[in-house]
Structure formats: C-alpha cells, structure tokens
Design an enzyme around this catalytic site. Structure first.
Site, PDB file in Angstrom:
ATOM      1  N   ARG A 198      11.811  12.944  75.035  1.00 18.57           N
ATOM      2  CA  ARG A 198      12.784  13.569  75.342  1.00 18.57           C
ATOM      3  C   ARG A 198      13.482  12.526  76.248  1.00 18.57           C
ATOM      4  O   ARG A 198      14.492  12.422  77.507  1.00 18.57           O
ATOM      5  CB  ARG A 198      12.170  14.303  76.628  1.00 18.57           C
ATOM      6  CG  ARG A 198      11.872  15.652  76.830  1.00 18.57           C
ATOM      7  CD  ARG A 198      11.122  16.389  77.830  1.00 18.57           C
ATOM      8  NE  ARG A 198      11.578  17.745  77.423  1.00 18.57           N
ATOM      9  CZ  ARG A 198      10.363  19.246  77.167  1.00 18.57           C
ATOM     10  NH1 ARG A 198       9.560  18.453  76.188  1.00 18.57           N
ATOM     11  NH2 ARG A 198      11.044  20.146  77.577  1.00 18.57           N
ATOM     12  N   ARG A 208      15.222  22.787  84.075  1.00 16.75           N
ATOM     13  CA  ARG A 208      15.071  21.993  82.979  1.00 16.75           C
ATOM     14  C   ARG A 208      16.423  22.061  82.135  1.00 16.75           C
ATOM     15  O   ARG A 208      16.925  20.926  81.528  1.00 16.75           O
ATOM     16  CB  ARG A 208      14.237  23.214  81.876  1.00 16.75           C
ATOM     17  CG  ARG A 208      13.070  23.089  82.878  1.00 16.75           C
ATOM     18  CD  ARG A 208      11.704  24.175  82.435  1.00 16.75           C
ATOM     19  NE  ARG A 208      11.430  24.210  81.172  1.00 16.75           N
ATOM     20  CZ  ARG A 208      11.089  25.401  80.380  1.00 16.75           C
ATOM     21  NH1 ARG A 208      11.264  26.153  81.178  1.00 16.75           N
ATOM     22  NH2 ARG A 208      11.142  25.810  78.922  1.00 16.75           N
TER      23      ARG A 208
HETATM   24  P1  ADP Z   1      10.107  23.836  76.306  1.00 16.26           P
HETATM   25  O1  ADP Z   1       9.432  23.999  75.377  1.00 16.26           O
HETATM   26  O2  ADP Z   1      10.651  24.724  77.248  1.00 16.26           O
HETATM   27  O3  ADP Z   1      11.042  23.047  75.816  1.00 16.26           O
HETATM   28  P2  ADP Z   1       7.908  22.176  76.874  1.00 16.26           P
HETATM   29  O4  ADP Z   1       6.722  23.268  76.792  1.00 16.26           O
HETATM   30  O5  ADP Z   1       7.980  21.250  75.487  1.00 16.26           O
HETATM   31  O6  ADP Z   1       8.922  23.241  77.516  1.00 16.26           O
HETATM   32  O7  ADP Z   1       8.180  21.556  78.574  1.00 16.26           O
HETATM   33  C1  ADP Z   1       7.355  22.110  79.453  1.00 16.26           C
HETATM   34  C2  ADP Z   1       6.963  20.637  80.581  1.00 16.26           C
HETATM   35  O8  ADP Z   1       6.230  20.132  79.757  1.00 16.26           O
HETATM   36  C3  ADP Z   1       8.314  19.818  80.894  1.00 16.26           C
HETATM   37  O9  ADP Z   1       9.660  20.918  81.184  1.00 16.26           O
HETATM   38  C4  ADP Z   1       8.411  18.937  81.424  1.00 16.26           C
HETATM   39  O10 ADP Z   1       7.582  18.919  82.921  1.00 16.26           O
HETATM   40  C5  ADP Z   1       6.647  18.082  81.123  1.00 16.26           C
HETATM   41  N1  ADP Z   1       6.791  18.218  79.538  1.00 16.26           N
HETATM   42  C6  ADP Z   1       6.790  18.000  77.876  1.00 16.26           C
HETATM   43  N2  ADP Z   1       6.825  16.980  77.291  1.00 16.26           N
HETATM   44  C7  ADP Z   1       7.283  16.260  77.796  1.00 16.26           C
HETATM   45  C8  ADP Z   1       7.881  14.849  77.767  1.00 16.26           C
HETATM   46  N3  ADP Z   1       7.694  13.374  76.652  1.00 16.26           N
HETATM   47  N4  ADP Z   1       8.319  14.072  78.763  1.00 16.26           N
HETATM   48  C9  ADP Z   1       8.638  14.528  79.919  1.00 16.26           C
HETATM   49  N5  ADP Z   1       7.614  15.392  80.522  1.00 16.26           N
HETATM   50  C10 ADP Z   1       7.330  16.731  79.603  1.00 16.26           C
END
Ligand code: ADP
Ligand code: ADP
Length: 216
Positions: A88, A171
């Site tokens: 990310r 987000r």
């Molecule tokens: P979405 O599917 O809605 O994009 P995720 O389930 O992937 O959300 O992620 C939920 C939360 O988990 C993110 O908003 C962040 O706080 C954390 N997160 C997930 N993956 C990462 C990552 N690769 N780096 C940093 N934070 C992460």
C-alpha cells in the site's frame, strides 16, 4: 502465479481475490483480513493496530512488512499467491521486491481495479460481512438471501467500523496520497494491468483473467 491487487478501498479487491483464488487455486492473502483476525483474537499486534485501523490510517510499514514476510514463509505459497491490500506504500513495494528476490520468485502482475470515486462510498457504506466465515455482501448490489444474515452461517452480518462515513473519507485520502502512486511503480516495471472495477463481479473477473492470459 503471483499477483498483487491494487485499487481504492471498496473497489472490489477482496471480492475479486476470492474469485481469482478459487479459479487459480492459490491462496488469497489479505493484510486487512489478517489485521482484523488479530484484533478479533486480541493479540498484541491486534491491540497495536486497532486504533490505527479504526481511524482509517495505515498501519506502519515495518509492522505490516514483518507480518507479510512471515505469511510468505508458509509452504502454501509455493504454487503462487494473491496479495490483496498489500503493498500500500512505495516502501512496502520495495520490501516485497526484496522478499520475492530472496524467495527466488517473480511478480507476474499487479492488477489495478479502476472505479469512479463516487461509487466507492456506496460500496463501502453498503458492505456487510459475516463475523464467522468472513463472507462479504452488499446491502443492495450483493444482498444475502435473508436480510442481515449470512447465507452460509446464518450469523448476523456486521458493518466494519472503518466503513462508517467519517472514516471512509480518510481512507480514500490515504489511498490517493500513498497507494495510488504504486500504479506508476508497477507500470514502470512493466507489471501493471488496469481492469474496470465496474460491472458485475463475474464480468470483472473475466476481464482480469483476460489480462492474465487465463481466459477460458
Ligand atoms: P479495504 O479492503 O477496504 O481497502 P483493507 O481490509 O485492505 O481495506 O484494510 C483495512 C485497514 O487495514 C486499512 O485501512 C489499514 O488501516 C489496514 N491495512 C491493511 N493493509 C495494510 C497495508 N498494506 N499497510 C498498512 N495498513 C494496512
Ligand atoms: P475492497 O476489498 O476493495 O475494499 P470489497 O471486495 O470488499 O472491496 O467490495 C466492497 C463492497 O462492494 C462489498 O460490499 C462488495 O460486496 C461490493 N462489491 C464488490 N464487487 C462489486 C461489483 N462488481 N459490483 C457491485 N458491488 C460490488
């Protein structure tokens, strides 16, 4: 096949990752699901990330990278894997490159799901999931057979606390500033494919399989 799924929150990465994992018979690795699992089990990591996730921020790179490195040391990744929600940040992408080199493996493709920002808010506000099996629904686009209950488990569906309106905006900003630049990162390496994230899930899947050369 080693795949990265890119796209803003709500683009359909998790939905597509499950479909691709089943089609390609490789594991689906979602850092968001892994963090949520830690939170649910009350682990030290879960306690560390709880407030960060609820506020819509990103978990620090070193914490996330260590968790992913550990996951990629498991034998089930031998035949390939799908990363959903990781990397990310550019720092995470650089870390993943190093891990893949150390494993003697190569990324096949970074698939970016393209979708207009206006649609994302509806996708996130309507998202509901099963606390038991993790199945993901949408109140109108992909409703369960009985409103509010999981088709498989019958459990009452829940809304993620970070899918509430105030957190969604943060987000989306985090995505724009930190994750969107990864499209360029993978484009410059010749690994990026853009796929329309609109249309029904099976149409989106078909488009991804075409760019992966796996259309049937
Ligand atoms: P979405 O599917 O809605 O994009 P995720 O389930 O992937 O959300 O992620 C939920 C939360 O988990 C993110 O908003 C962040 O706080 C954390 N997160 C997930 N993956 C990462 C990552 N690769 N780096 C940093 N934070 C992460
Ligand atoms: P992400 O992992 O990128 O945050 P999800 O796969 O969890 O996205 O999807 C977000 C929401 O949108 C969920 O409620 C899901 O059921 C719904 N959704 C996913 N794909 C589609 C689609 N192609 N059309 C309509 N709704 C979708």
């Amino acid at each position: 096949m080693i795949l990265i799924l890119l796209g803003p929150p709500g683009a359909g990465k998790g939905t597509q990752a499950k479909l691709l994992a089943s089609k390609l018979q490789i594991p689906h690795i979602s850092t968001g699901d892994m963090f949520r699992d830690h939170k649910a089990r009350g682990t030290e990591l879960g306690k560390t990330v709880d407030a960060i996730m609820s506020s819509g921020g990103l978990v620090p790179d070193d914490v996330t990278n260590a968790m992913v490195k550990d996951r990629l040391s498991r034998p089930d990744v031998a035949g390939g894997f799908i990363l959903d929600g990781y990397p990310r940040t550019t720092a995470q992408a650089g870390f993943l490159d190093q891990v893949l080199v150390s494993m003697g493996r190569k990324l096949d493709r970074a698939v970016s799901y393209e979708i207009a920002q206006e649609l994302l808010v509806d996708r996130m506000s309507g998202r509901r999931s099963c606390p038991t099996c993790g199945a993901v629904y949408h109140v109108t686009a992909n409703p369960p057979r009985t409103a509010g209950a999981c088709d498989r488990e019958g459990a009452a569906l829940v809304q993620r606390d970070d899918d509430k309106a105030e957190t969604v905006a943060r987000r989306l900003r985090e995505y724009d500033s930190k994750t969107e630049p990864l499209k360029r990162y993978y484009h410059e390496r010749g690994s990026l494919s853009e796929v329309a994230g609109t249309g029904a899930p099976d149409e989106v899947l078909a488009a991804a399989l075409r760019v992966l050369g796996r259309a049937s």
